[in-house]
Design an enzyme around this catalytic site. Structure first.
Site, PDB file in Angstrom:
ATOM      1  N   LYS A 178      27.552  47.241  50.319  1.00 16.60           N
ATOM      2  CA  LYS A 178      26.339  46.589  50.269  1.00 16.60           C
ATOM      3  C   LYS A 178      26.419  45.158  49.793  1.00 16.60           C
ATOM      4  O   LYS A 178      26.977  44.138  49.171  1.00 16.60           O
ATOM      5  CB  LYS A 178      25.732  46.895  48.357  1.00 16.60           C
ATOM      6  CG  LYS A 178      24.141  45.936  48.308  1.00 16.60           C
ATOM      7  CD  LYS A 178      24.390  45.510  47.156  1.00 16.60           C
ATOM      8  CE  LYS A 178      24.369  44.083  47.014  1.00 16.60           C
ATOM      9  NZ  LYS A 178      23.587  42.441  47.599  1.00 16.60           N
ATOM     10  N   GLU A 181      22.048  40.267  50.172  1.00 12.71           N
ATOM     11  CA  GLU A 181      20.497  40.351  50.822  1.00 12.71           C
ATOM     12  C   GLU A 181      20.077  39.548  51.178  1.00 12.71           C
ATOM     13  O   GLU A 181      19.615  39.381  52.509  1.00 12.71           O
ATOM     14  CB  GLU A 181      19.882  40.899  49.494  1.00 12.71           C
ATOM     15  CG  GLU A 181      19.525  39.771  48.373  1.00 12.71           C
ATOM     16  CD  GLU A 181      18.132  40.196  47.835  1.00 12.71           C
ATOM     17  OE1 GLU A 181      18.298  39.401  46.813  1.00 12.71           O
ATOM     18  OE2 GLU A 181      16.997  40.433  48.248  1.00 12.71           O
ATOM     19  N   GLY A 236      30.663  39.036  38.113  1.00 11.69           N
ATOM     20  CA  GLY A 236      32.705  39.534  38.303  1.00 11.69           C
ATOM     21  C   GLY A 236      32.334  39.936  37.379  1.00 11.69           C
ATOM     22  O   GLY A 236      33.076  41.824  36.826  1.00 11.69           O
ATOM     23  N   GLU A 253      37.716  39.998  43.643  1.00 13.23           N
ATOM     24  CA  GLU A 253      37.694  39.371  43.893  1.00 13.23           C
ATOM     25  C   GLU A 253      36.899  38.099  44.016  1.00 13.23           C
ATOM     26  O   GLU A 253      36.013  38.006  44.460  1.00 13.23           O
ATOM     27  CB  GLU A 253      38.163  39.531  45.786  1.00 13.23           C
ATOM     28  CG  GLU A 253      39.231  39.775  46.003  1.00 13.23           C
ATOM     29  CD  GLU A 253      40.376  39.345  46.713  1.00 13.23           C
ATOM     30  OE1 GLU A 253      40.817  37.917  45.675  1.00 13.23           O
ATOM     31  OE2 GLU A 253      41.285  40.327  46.156  1.00 13.23           O
ATOM     32  N   CYS A 287      35.608  30.530  49.012  1.00 17.52           N
ATOM     33  CA  CYS A 287      36.081  30.558  47.537  1.00 17.52           C
ATOM     34  C   CYS A 287      37.591  30.148  46.929  1.00 17.52           C
ATOM     35  O   CYS A 287      37.873  29.751  46.408  1.00 17.52           O
ATOM     36  CB  CYS A 287      36.681  31.723  47.750  1.00 17.52           C
ATOM     37  SG  CYS A 287      37.812  32.659  49.183  1.00 17.52           S
ATOM     38  N   GLU A 388      32.778  25.226  39.940  1.00 18.82           N
ATOM     39  CA  GLU A 388      32.817  26.310  41.577  1.00 18.82           C
ATOM     40  C   GLU A 388      31.541  25.308  42.171  1.00 18.82           C
ATOM     41  O   GLU A 388      30.579  26.517  41.796  1.00 18.82           O
ATOM     42  CB  GLU A 388      33.285  27.348  41.477  1.00 18.82           C
ATOM     43  CG  GLU A 388      33.608  27.426  42.902  1.00 18.82           C
ATOM     44  CD  GLU A 388      33.855  29.220  43.983  1.00 18.82           C
ATOM     45  OE1 GLU A 388      32.628  30.034  42.930  1.00 18.82           O
ATOM     46  OE2 GLU A 388      33.532  29.347  44.428  1.00 18.82           O
TER      47      GLU A 388
HETATM   48  P1  NDP Z   1      27.140  36.605  43.260  1.00 18.15           P
HETATM   49  O1  NDP Z   1      28.609  36.922  42.781  1.00 18.15           O
HETATM   50  O2  NDP Z   1      26.046  36.336  43.458  1.00 18.15           O
HETATM   51  O3  NDP Z   1      27.077  37.590  44.857  1.00 18.15           O
HETATM   52  C1  NDP Z   1      28.293  38.809  45.447  1.00 18.15           C
HETATM   53  C2  NDP Z   1      27.361  39.785  45.421  1.00 18.15           C
HETATM   54  O4  NDP Z   1      27.340  40.597  44.413  1.00 18.15           O
HETATM   55  C3  NDP Z   1      26.400  40.076  46.439  1.00 18.15           C
HETATM   56  O5  NDP Z   1      26.467  40.809  47.758  1.00 18.15           O
HETATM   57  C4  NDP Z   1      25.127  40.077  45.449  1.00 18.15           C
HETATM   58  O6  NDP Z   1      24.144  40.711  46.032  1.00 18.15           O
HETATM   59  C5  NDP Z   1      25.862  40.700  44.468  1.00 18.15           C
HETATM   60  N1  NDP Z   1      25.019  41.211  43.605  1.00 18.15           N
HETATM   61  C6  NDP Z   1      24.894  40.357  42.565  1.00 18.15           C
HETATM   62  N2  NDP Z   1      24.212  40.589  41.218  1.00 18.15           N
HETATM   63  C7  NDP Z   1      24.727  41.821  41.249  1.00 18.15           C
HETATM   64  C8  NDP Z   1      25.151  43.205  39.652  1.00 18.15           C
HETATM   65  N3  NDP Z   1      24.556  42.416  38.483  1.00 18.15           N
HETATM   66  N4  NDP Z   1      26.060  44.193  40.215  1.00 18.15           N
HETATM   67  C9  NDP Z   1      26.271  43.826  41.264  1.00 18.15           C
HETATM   68  N5  NDP Z   1      26.020  43.410  42.198  1.00 18.15           N
HETATM   69  C10 NDP Z   1      25.973  42.258  42.365  1.00 18.15           C
HETATM   70  O7  NDP Z   1      28.358  35.558  45.206  1.00 18.15           O
HETATM   71  P2  NDP Z   1      27.599  34.913  46.182  1.00 18.15           P
HETATM   72  O8  NDP Z   1      27.118  36.036  46.937  1.00 18.15           O
HETATM   73  O9  NDP Z   1      27.134  33.570  45.539  1.00 18.15           O
HETATM   74  O10 NDP Z   1      29.429  34.318  46.998  1.00 18.15           O
HETATM   75  C11 NDP Z   1      30.174  33.574  46.267  1.00 18.15           C
HETATM   76  C12 NDP Z   1      31.189  33.476  45.600  1.00 18.15           C
HETATM   77  O11 NDP Z   1      32.474  35.013  45.590  1.00 18.15           O
HETATM   78  C13 NDP Z   1      31.945  32.956  44.909  1.00 18.15           C
HETATM   79  O12 NDP Z   1      31.856  32.669  43.481  1.00 18.15           O
HETATM   80  C14 NDP Z   1      33.124  32.565  45.871  1.00 18.15           C
HETATM   81  O13 NDP Z   1      33.681  31.863  45.332  1.00 18.15           O
HETATM   82  C15 NDP Z   1      32.937  33.843  45.717  1.00 18.15           C
HETATM   83  N6  NDP Z   1      34.400  34.967  46.671  1.00 18.15           N
HETATM   84  C16 NDP Z   1      35.405  35.178  46.481  1.00 18.15           C
HETATM   85  C17 NDP Z   1      36.055  35.601  47.515  1.00 18.15           C
HETATM   86  C18 NDP Z   1      37.237  36.302  47.042  1.00 18.15           C
HETATM   87  O14 NDP Z   1      38.486  36.663  47.522  1.00 18.15           O
HETATM   88  N7  NDP Z   1      37.970  35.730  46.076  1.00 18.15           N
HETATM   89  C19 NDP Z   1      36.117  35.591  48.546  1.00 18.15           C
HETATM   90  C20 NDP Z   1      34.568  34.481  48.990  1.00 18.15           C
HETATM   91  C21 NDP Z   1      33.411  34.914  48.168  1.00 18.15           C
HETATM   92  P3  NDP Z   1      23.319  39.637  46.514  1.00 18.15           P
HETATM   93  O15 NDP Z   1      23.672  38.490  47.405  1.00 18.15           O
HETATM   94  O16 NDP Z   1      22.153  40.317  47.443  1.00 18.15           O
HETATM   95  O17 NDP Z   1      21.960  38.976  45.109  1.00 18.15           O
END
Ligand code: NDP
Length: 485
Positions: A178, A181, A236, A253, A287, A388
């Site tokens: 997934k 979006e 997470g 992650e 991240c 962050e």
């Molecule tokens: P989000 O936590 O908002 O979203 C991450 C993913 O989770 C998206 O696909 C999102 O879908 C989905 N999601 C949102 N709500 C839910 C839910 N309730 N249940 C399951 N999935 C859900 O993060 P961001 O997309 O804003 O990404 C940025 C974050 O990712 C930052 O905190 C960054 O540090 C971290 N990150 C960590 C990395 C690592 O390797 N440690 C690498 C890169 C980023 P949708 O967007 O469609 O709503």
């Protein structure tokens, strides 16, 4: 550049489908907010169908019982297809996420290398024989976990989708991906390339929809055996709670507020460049962004002056244009969030050295641009010093001693990545051992390889990706005891 608006479909059970509701989401280019594609807005039912398809594919012997060398060869073919399509993939990534084209090219190359690395490991996932009291044979089998769900954020869409798809497939799992979006285009293309490479029907499913609906269904579905979630710490934690209800394996992650430390004996011109690129690459939406710079007091003034001078001349623009040095942030909402943090920083007493606004260039008004921004005199209690921000905002703090900087660097709930610059080996290893982060870079920054582990401590996550040992997560261990008496 004119872009043909395409109506795309998603991949479920080996078929390209619309969503069950028939609705679509618009995908926009963040440099001008124009629509570049329409993708199916999947529903909860579509997510269930994708899990069902992956379960069906796992239960059939075609993939799970395939000669693992053959599975490896399919992944090698996928590697080749990613490389052959790298121009298109990089262009899609830049148009959808906003990052510089050269960054996207790097991400696509990294994705290909990741498939190649895990392809080579597909037939090297070995069990062991264990010495036990006589007249017995005791051994372990490493079996695939089953159905794995891959939730991918928007900031590195192709690199992060590939980072977990490659080991999952190498180990014989069937998967549901997934993408965010906001940025689903390269994940859909990966689904197409995996099919072309010969991955059997139903083994790779890509569903496009929201986290709130599709993501939450996928991580709560009892038919899922493993979740690989990359995203924010806040989401997470929700994912972990949902996984707990079904005792589903979970790899998290999450985010970071990463320290980037410069000692006075460092190569200062390289360190200045690294501190700048460590925060302004991908407009700071990383991240592993070096969002907190700690500069030794003896070099502080010159270092910061040079950093600000280099930042002032950065050219902002669409990532697709070759002369651009920093692109937009991914959405209007993100732009507002970042500008809000900057306002908070000023209100909390941090000193704004540069940036802090939307750029005034008339050509950039339609896009989600934020000036590269530098604060000094930042403390760990300020929001800009501990949250962050996920945008182009650097917080600088002056330090005097090793003890002091280590303590400030560790004064955060996160523990993902850290960088330090010094020519003293003793300082380098001493500080590397004391930083509470999963990955440390010495005299470089933003460096990781498919073969080196990457994962966070504290609220930055659980488990790690990349490297040979990451395959532990994608397999389960079964012990077999045979009585030979
Ligand atoms: P989000 O936590 O908002 O979203 C991450 C993913 O989770 C998206 O696909 C999102 O879908 C989905 N999601 C949102 N709500 C839910 C839910 N309730 N249940 C399951 N999935 C859900 O993060 P961001 O997309 O804003 O990404 C940025 C974050 O990712 C930052 O905190 C960054 O540090 C971290 N990150 C960590 C990395 C690592 O390797 N440690 C690498 C890169 C980023 P949708 O967007 O469609 O709503």
């Amino acid at each position: 550049m004119t872009v043909q608006i395409q109506k795309l479909k998603m991949l479920v059970a080996g078929e390209w489908r619309e969503s069950s509701s028939g609705s679509f989401s618009s995908i926009v280019d963040p440099s001008n907010n124009q629509v570049i594609a329409e993708v199916p807005k999947a529903s909860r039912e579509d997510a269930e169908a994708a899990v069902e398809s992956a379960r069906h594919a796992f239960d059939s012997p075609e993939w799970r019982d395939m000669d693992p060398s053959k599975r490896g060869r399919i992944l090698i073919k996928l590697t080749g297809l990613v490389r052959e399509n790298s121009e298109e993939l990089a262009r899609l990534e830049t148009l959808n996420e906003g990052k510089l084209l050269r960054e996207s090219k790097g991400d696509v190359a990294w994705a290909a290398r990741t498939f190649e690395y895990f392809a080579g490991l597909a037939d090297k996932i070995e069990g062991e024989t264990i010495p036990v009291p006589p007249k017995r044979l005791n051994y372990t089998l490493r079996e695939p976990l089953g159905v794995t769900v891959h939730i991918v954020p928007w900031n590195y869409p192709i690199a992060l989708a590939s980072r977990s798809m490659a080991p999952a497939l190498a180990a014989g799992n069937t998967i549901v991906v997934k993408p965010s979006e906001t940025t689903p285009l390269t994940a859909l293309k990966l689904g197409e390339l995996a099919t072309k490479a010969g991955v059997p029907k139903g083994v790779v499913n890509v569903v496009t929809g929201s986290g709130a609906e599709v993501g939450s269904e996928l991580v709560s579905n009892p038919d899922v055996d493993g979740i690989i979630f990359t995203g924010s710490a806040e989401t997470g934690k929700q994912v972990m709670q949902a996984a707990a209800r079904n005792v589903t394996h979970v790899l998290l992650e999450l985010g970071g507020k990463n320290p980037h430390i410069v000692f006075p004996d460092a190569d200062l011109s390289k360190a200045v460049r690294s501190v700048k690129d460590g925060i302004f690459t991908n407009a700071g939406q990383m991240c592993w962004a070096g969002s907190r710079a700690f500069i030794h007091e003896s070099i502080y003034n010159n270092f910061v002056n040079e950093l600000v001078a280099k930042t002032k001349v950065m050219r902002l623009g669409p990532g697709i244009e070759e002369t651009t040095e920093m692109g937009p942030v991914v959405s209007k909402a993100r732009q507002e969030t970042v500008l809000g943090y900057i306002k908070d920083g000023v209100a909390e007493g941090a000193k704004l050295l540069y940036g802090g606004k939307r750029p005034s260039d008339p050509k950039l008004q339609q896009g989600n641009f934020v000036e590269p921004t530098i604060f000094e005199d930042v403390t760990g209690e300020m929001k800009v010093g501990c949250d962050e921000i996920f945008g182009p905002v650097l917080s600088i703090t002056k330090f005097q001693t090793v003890e002091e900087v280590v303590s400030m660097a560790n004064e955060t709930d996160y523990g993902l990545y850290g960088g330090l610059w010094t020519s003293n080996l003793k300082t380098a290893h001493d500080v590397a051992s004391k930083l509470q982060v999963g990955v440390v870079a010495i005299n470089e920054y933003l460096v990781t390889f498919p073969q080196t582990p990457f994962g966070g401590f504290k609220e930055s996550g659980i488990g790690f990706e990349q490297g040979i040992r990451s395959l532990q997560y994608y397999t389960r261990t079964k012990n077999v005891s045979v009585n030979l008496a």
